[in-house]
Design a protein around this motif. Structure first.
Motif, PDB file in Angstrom:
ATOM      1  N   MET A 132     -16.974  11.039 -19.069  1.00  0.00           N
ATOM      2  CA  MET A 132     -16.260  11.564 -20.285  1.00  0.00           C
ATOM      3  C   MET A 132     -16.184  12.834 -20.226  1.00  0.00           C
ATOM      4  SD  MET A 132     -15.323   8.925 -21.849  1.00  0.00           S
ATOM      5  CE  MET A 132     -14.908   9.510 -23.455  1.00  0.00           C
ATOM      6  N   ASP A 133     -17.201  13.558 -19.796  1.00  0.00           N
ATOM      7  CA  ASP A 133     -16.968  15.024 -19.799  1.00  0.00           C
ATOM      8  C   ASP A 133     -15.603  15.591 -19.079  1.00  0.00           C
ATOM      9  OD1 ASP A 133     -19.450  15.088 -21.127  1.00  0.00           O
ATOM     10  OD2 ASP A 133     -20.437  15.349 -19.607  1.00  0.00           O
ATOM     11  N   GLU A 134     -15.268  15.151 -18.238  1.00  0.00           N
ATOM     12  CA  GLU A 134     -14.243  15.606 -17.573  1.00  0.00           C
ATOM     13  C   GLU A 134     -12.769  15.436 -18.445  1.00  0.00           C
ATOM     14  OE1 GLU A 134     -13.595  14.125 -13.843  1.00  0.00           O
ATOM     15  OE2 GLU A 134     -15.487  14.068 -13.278  1.00  0.00           O
ATOM     16  N   ILE A 135     -12.785  14.445 -19.287  1.00  0.00           N
ATOM     17  CA  ILE A 135     -11.702  14.321 -20.102  1.00  0.00           C
ATOM     18  C   ILE A 135     -11.612  15.143 -21.300  1.00  0.00           C
ATOM     19  CG2 ILE A 135     -10.621  12.373 -21.688  1.00  0.00           C
ATOM     20  CD1 ILE A 135     -11.763  10.254 -20.138  1.00  0.00           C
ATOM     21  N   TYR A 136     -12.933  15.462 -21.955  1.00  0.00           N
ATOM     22  CA  TYR A 136     -12.884  16.434 -22.918  1.00  0.00           C
ATOM     23  C   TYR A 136     -12.856  17.906 -22.498  1.00  0.00           C
ATOM     24  CZ  TYR A 136     -13.910  12.797 -26.578  1.00  0.00           C
ATOM     25  OH  TYR A 136     -14.072  11.767 -27.513  1.00  0.00           O
ATOM     26  N   SER A 137     -13.255  18.247 -21.449  1.00  0.00           N
ATOM     27  CA  SER A 137     -13.114  19.652 -21.065  1.00  0.00           C
ATOM     28  C   SER A 137     -11.671  20.088 -20.645  1.00  0.00           C
ATOM     29  CB  SER A 137     -13.953  19.662 -19.797  1.00  0.00           C
ATOM     30  OG  SER A 137     -13.451  18.842 -18.504  1.00  0.00           O
ATOM     31  N   ASN A 138     -10.900  18.977 -20.307  1.00  0.00           N
ATOM     32  CA  ASN A 138      -9.354  19.196 -19.904  1.00  0.00           C
ATOM     33  C   ASN A 138      -8.545  18.862 -21.189  1.00  0.00           C
ATOM     34  OD1 ASN A 138     -10.040  19.841 -17.254  1.00  0.00           O
ATOM     35  ND2 ASN A 138      -9.896  17.705 -16.551  1.00  0.00           N
ATOM     36  N   GLY A 139      -9.086  18.423 -22.228  1.00  0.00           N
ATOM     37  CA  GLY A 139      -8.361  18.020 -23.471  1.00  0.00           C
ATOM     38  C   GLY A 139      -7.464  17.076 -23.377  1.00  0.00           C
ATOM     39  N   LEU A 140      -7.626  15.819 -22.524  1.00  0.00           N
ATOM     40  CA  LEU A 140      -6.789  14.817 -22.335  1.00  0.00           C
ATOM     41  C   LEU A 140      -6.933  13.849 -23.486  1.00  0.00           C
ATOM     42  CD1 LEU A 140      -7.494  14.243 -18.538  1.00  0.00           C
ATOM     43  CD2 LEU A 140      -5.673  15.428 -19.596  1.00  0.00           C
ATOM     44  N   ARG A 141      -5.807  13.149 -23.485  1.00  0.00           N
ATOM     45  CA  ARG A 141      -5.832  12.128 -24.964  1.00  0.00           C
ATOM     46  C   ARG A 141      -6.150  10.831 -24.556  1.00  0.00           C
ATOM     47  NH1 ARG A 141      -0.569  10.783 -28.766  1.00  0.00           N
ATOM     48  NH2 ARG A 141      -1.563   9.610 -30.167  1.00  0.00           N
ATOM     49  N   ILE A 142      -7.003  10.093 -24.842  1.00  0.00           N
ATOM     50  CA  ILE A 142      -7.261   8.731 -24.577  1.00  0.00           C
ATOM     51  C   ILE A 142      -6.422   7.778 -25.650  1.00  0.00           C
ATOM     52  CG2 ILE A 142      -9.313   7.000 -24.399  1.00  0.00           C
ATOM     53  CD1 ILE A 142     -11.131   9.430 -24.157  1.00  0.00           C
ATOM     54  N   GLN A 143      -5.726   6.812 -24.810  1.00  0.00           N
ATOM     55  CA  GLN A 143      -4.944   5.965 -25.506  1.00  0.00           C
ATOM     56  C   GLN A 143      -5.225   4.457 -25.138  1.00  0.00           C
ATOM     57  OE1 GLN A 143      -0.878   7.139 -24.257  1.00  0.00           O
ATOM     58  NE2 GLN A 143      -0.565   8.890 -25.921  1.00  0.00           N
ATOM     59  N   GLU A 144      -6.229   4.310 -24.223  1.00  0.00           N
ATOM     60  CA  GLU A 144      -6.495   2.816 -24.034  1.00  0.00           C
ATOM     61  C   GLU A 144      -8.171   2.461 -24.393  1.00  0.00           C
ATOM     62  OE1 GLU A 144      -4.523   1.028 -20.289  1.00  0.00           O
ATOM     63  OE2 GLU A 144      -4.178   3.264 -19.774  1.00  0.00           O
ATOM     64  N   ALA A 145      -8.456   1.669 -24.940  1.00  0.00           N
ATOM     65  CA  ALA A 145      -9.871   1.146 -24.936  1.00  0.00           C
ATOM     66  C   ALA A 145     -10.601   1.055 -23.732  1.00  0.00           C
ATOM     67  CB  ALA A 145      -9.851   0.167 -25.956  1.00  0.00           C
TER      68      ALA A 145
END
Length: 233
Positions: free
Chosen positions: A59-72
């Protein structure tokens, strides 16, 4: 000659003809609990396809790049130890031209007890569907929480409390979480304590003001408190 079946004394009748010529059953078979089939996750977004392919592993890669999570399914894939818990359920009534309409609402929290927490709400005409919607929204709202030891009485290097005092507001409810020494426990109400446990806190003092019985506002205030540990820490 009659159609009755004669049995000897001491011998029980088994499998004899019943009504309409069908064999009688001594009892209903014991059925085990009904197992729900697990739905296979099929990614639809670019982020979901990267996670499914193994290009993103935490999850750190997602938050560091500011990506939006749209799927559970992304959260379930990267945080397999995430658990959900129903916080509150109720009914919502609305007057329409066709009459009074009643729906169920559910509030669900999702956390892994190690620095991740999310809260979601769902509504539907069926309670089961409302809980499923709330669970999905809770997974999508999962946020990172920074744990630490901010108590001057303890000063250890273990992540058992919050690193500093935080304050959050949700509606009319104001919640404050103060770091506590190791071994004290969670000084909070029952439902607030469960939310802090899901987040991973073991020791903390809490104060709450306002209508704390409204779990929708109380849970938002707690989530805002815990988010500040990551944004300010």
């Amino acid at each position: 000659m009659s159609g009755t079946v004669q049995t000897k004394p001491g011998q029980e009748r088994q499998g004899g003809p019943g009504r309409f010529g069908r064999p009688e059953r001594s009892g209903r078979p014991n059925r085990g609990p009904r197992k729900e089939e697990e739905v296979v996750w099929v990614p639809r977004t670019e982020l979901g396809k990267k996670v499914a392919a193994g290009l993103i592993t935490n999850m750190d890669e997602i938050y560091s790049n500011g990506l939006r999570i749209q799927e559970a399914g992304i959260i379930k894939k990267l945080l397999p130890d995430l658990k959900s818990e129903v916080i509150d359920v109720g009914m919502v009534q609305k007057m329409t031209p066709n009459g009074q309409q009643t729906k169920f609402k559910a509030l669900v929290a999702a956390g892994n007890g190690n620095g991740w927490l999310g809260i979601g709400q769902g509504k539907s005409k069926q309670m089961r569907v409302a809980i499923e919607k709330a669970t999905t929204n809770a997974f999508l709202n999962v946020s990172p929480i920074k744990l630490g030891c901010g108590s001057w009485e303890c000063r250890c290097d273990q992540a058992h409390s919050v690193p500093f005092k935080v304050r959050g507001k949700g509606g009319s409810v104001v919640v404050e979480i103060v770091p506590a020494p190791r071994g004290l426990g969670l000084v909070a109400g029952g439902k607030i304590r469960n939310l802090l446990k899901l987040a991973g806190l073991k020791d903390a003092w809490t104060t709450a003001k306002g209508s704390t019985a409204t779990m929708n506002s109380t849970s938002k205030a707690i989530l805002e408190c815990l988010r500040q540990t990551f944004s300010q820490g």
